[in-house]
Design a protein around this motif. Structure first.
Motif, PDB file in Angstrom:
ATOM      1  N   LEU A 167      -0.457  -5.045  -5.581  1.00 10.54           N
ATOM      2  CA  LEU A 167      -0.266  -5.326  -4.148  1.00 10.54           C
ATOM      3  C   LEU A 167       1.330  -5.881  -3.734  1.00 10.54           C
ATOM      4  O   LEU A 167       1.538  -5.933  -2.495  1.00 10.54           O
ATOM      5  CB  LEU A 167      -1.360  -6.333  -3.481  1.00 10.54           C
ATOM      6  N   ALA A 225      -3.080  -9.061   0.093  1.00  5.99           N
ATOM      7  CA  ALA A 225      -3.765  -7.859   0.437  1.00  5.99           C
ATOM      8  C   ALA A 225      -3.832  -7.521   1.989  1.00  5.99           C
ATOM      9  O   ALA A 225      -3.753  -6.409   2.606  1.00  5.99           O
ATOM     10  CB  ALA A 225      -5.183  -7.932   0.113  1.00  5.99           C
ATOM     11  N   ASP A 226      -3.674  -8.683   2.860  1.00  2.67           N
ATOM     12  CA  ASP A 226      -3.597  -8.639   4.241  1.00  2.67           C
ATOM     13  C   ASP A 226      -2.366  -8.067   4.762  1.00  2.67           C
ATOM     14  O   ASP A 226      -2.172  -7.225   5.378  1.00  2.67           O
ATOM     15  CB  ASP A 226      -3.950  -9.816   4.912  1.00  2.67           C
ATOM     16  N   ARG A 230      -0.076  -6.435   2.960  1.00  3.25           N
ATOM     17  CA  ARG A 230      -0.068  -4.822   2.546  1.00  3.25           C
ATOM     18  C   ARG A 230      -0.794  -4.142   3.673  1.00  3.25           C
ATOM     19  O   ARG A 230      -0.508  -2.822   3.784  1.00  3.25           O
ATOM     20  CB  ARG A 230      -0.569  -4.688   1.147  1.00  3.25           C
ATOM     21  N   ARG A 231      -1.971  -4.307   3.841  1.00  2.00           N
ATOM     22  CA  ARG A 231      -2.759  -3.676   4.865  1.00  2.00           C
ATOM     23  C   ARG A 231      -2.052  -3.486   6.129  1.00  2.00           C
ATOM     24  O   ARG A 231      -2.085  -2.416   6.796  1.00  2.00           O
ATOM     25  CB  ARG A 231      -4.018  -4.375   5.032  1.00  2.00           C
ATOM     26  N   LEU A 232      -1.502  -4.316   6.695  1.00  2.38           N
ATOM     27  CA  LEU A 232      -0.718  -4.513   8.005  1.00  2.38           C
ATOM     28  C   LEU A 232       0.825  -3.634   7.776  1.00  2.38           C
ATOM     29  O   LEU A 232       1.126  -2.899   8.787  1.00  2.38           O
ATOM     30  CB  LEU A 232      -0.318  -5.945   8.491  1.00  2.38           C
ATOM     31  N   GLY A 261       1.721  -1.562   5.283  1.00  2.00           N
ATOM     32  CA  GLY A 261       1.704  -0.262   4.802  1.00  2.00           C
ATOM     33  C   GLY A 261       2.180  -0.161   3.229  1.00  2.00           C
ATOM     34  O   GLY A 261       2.921  -1.181   2.784  1.00  2.00           O
ATOM     35  N   PRO A 262       2.082   0.832   2.579  1.00  2.00           N
ATOM     36  CA  PRO A 262       2.446   1.308   1.152  1.00  2.00           C
ATOM     37  C   PRO A 262       3.957   1.063   1.011  1.00  2.00           C
ATOM     38  O   PRO A 262       4.528   0.947  -0.228  1.00  2.00           O
ATOM     39  CB  PRO A 262       1.716   2.615   0.889  1.00  2.00           C
TER      40      PRO A 262
END
Length: 218
Positions: free
Chosen positions: A120, A91-92, A94-96, A98-99
């Motif tokens: 994810l 999750a982290d 992916r957050r950093l 991007g998609p």
């Protein structure tokens, strides 16, 4: 992004067979690898960034992932990362990143397959399948049967989810990994330690493509 895992090369300065890592990647790309991961556990960050940037420049259309180091991936505009179970959480990452980034995760048991947020990540590296000398690991190999069980657990939750076998894979056993359900093979020593990495990649690529073709006809 649909990831092509058929022949997934991992390169590591500690397992380079005397090859310059940038030239090794150039030869592997010419030999038909479909994905490259840079794994570097020892270099200082600046050295790793410079090496990763040089590797990315010679790979052409072949995507480059960075093992564990999301910061390095961001610094050079890599295509994504591969993370282990105890590394940064998906999750982290992916957050950093991007998609649009490719994120892979190592999974070695059905229990971990069940605990993973599959939305994810883009693929799972399953293993180690066989014993390996390319890295120190506390886990025993799970074998082909263990890999198949992990793939089955993933596919129960998300049919067609992409997987590759990891560890100890060579031209002699790659077909068995595909026959056991993987979409590709992740390879270090059999490519990096080969006298002619380009030829080794071409040989293994033929083995994998043939095995996938046979499986699709069954």
């Amino acid at each position: 992004m649909r990831v092509d895992l058929r022949l997934y090369a991992i390169v590591d300065p500690e397992v380079s067979g005397g090859h310059d890592l940038v030239e090794l990647c150039r030869e592997l790309a010419a030999g038909g690898v479909t994905l490259v991961q840079l794994r570097d556990k020892l270099s200082d960050t600046r050295v790793m960034v410079e090496r990763a940037r040089a590797i990315k420049a010679v790979l052409g259309p072949v995507p480059l992932l960075i093992n564990d180091r999301v910061d390095v991936a961001l610094a050079i505009g890599a295509d994504g990362v591969h993370i282990g179970w105890d590394d940064m959480a998906p999750a982290d990452a992916r957050r950093l990143l991007g998609p649009g980034a490719i994120i892979g995760l190592t999974i070695n048991s059905p229990q971990r397959a069940d605990a993973t947020a599959l939305d994810l990540i883009d693929y799972a590296g399953i293993g180690g399948v066989y014993g390996t000398t390319s890295k120190v690991t506390k886990n025993t190999p799970i074998g082909l049967a263990g890999m198949s069980r992990v793939i089955e657990a993933l596919h129960r939750r998300k049919p067609g989810f992409l997987t590759c076998g990891i560890a100890g894979i060579n031209a002699g056993n790659a077909a068995a990994v595909i026959e056991a359900g993987a979409d590709g093979v992740s390879v270090i020593s059999a490519l990096s330690l080969a006298p002619d990495p380009r030829a080794a990649a071409q040989e293994m690529g033929c083995v994998v493509v043939s095995a996938l073709s046979r499986r699709s006809r069954q």
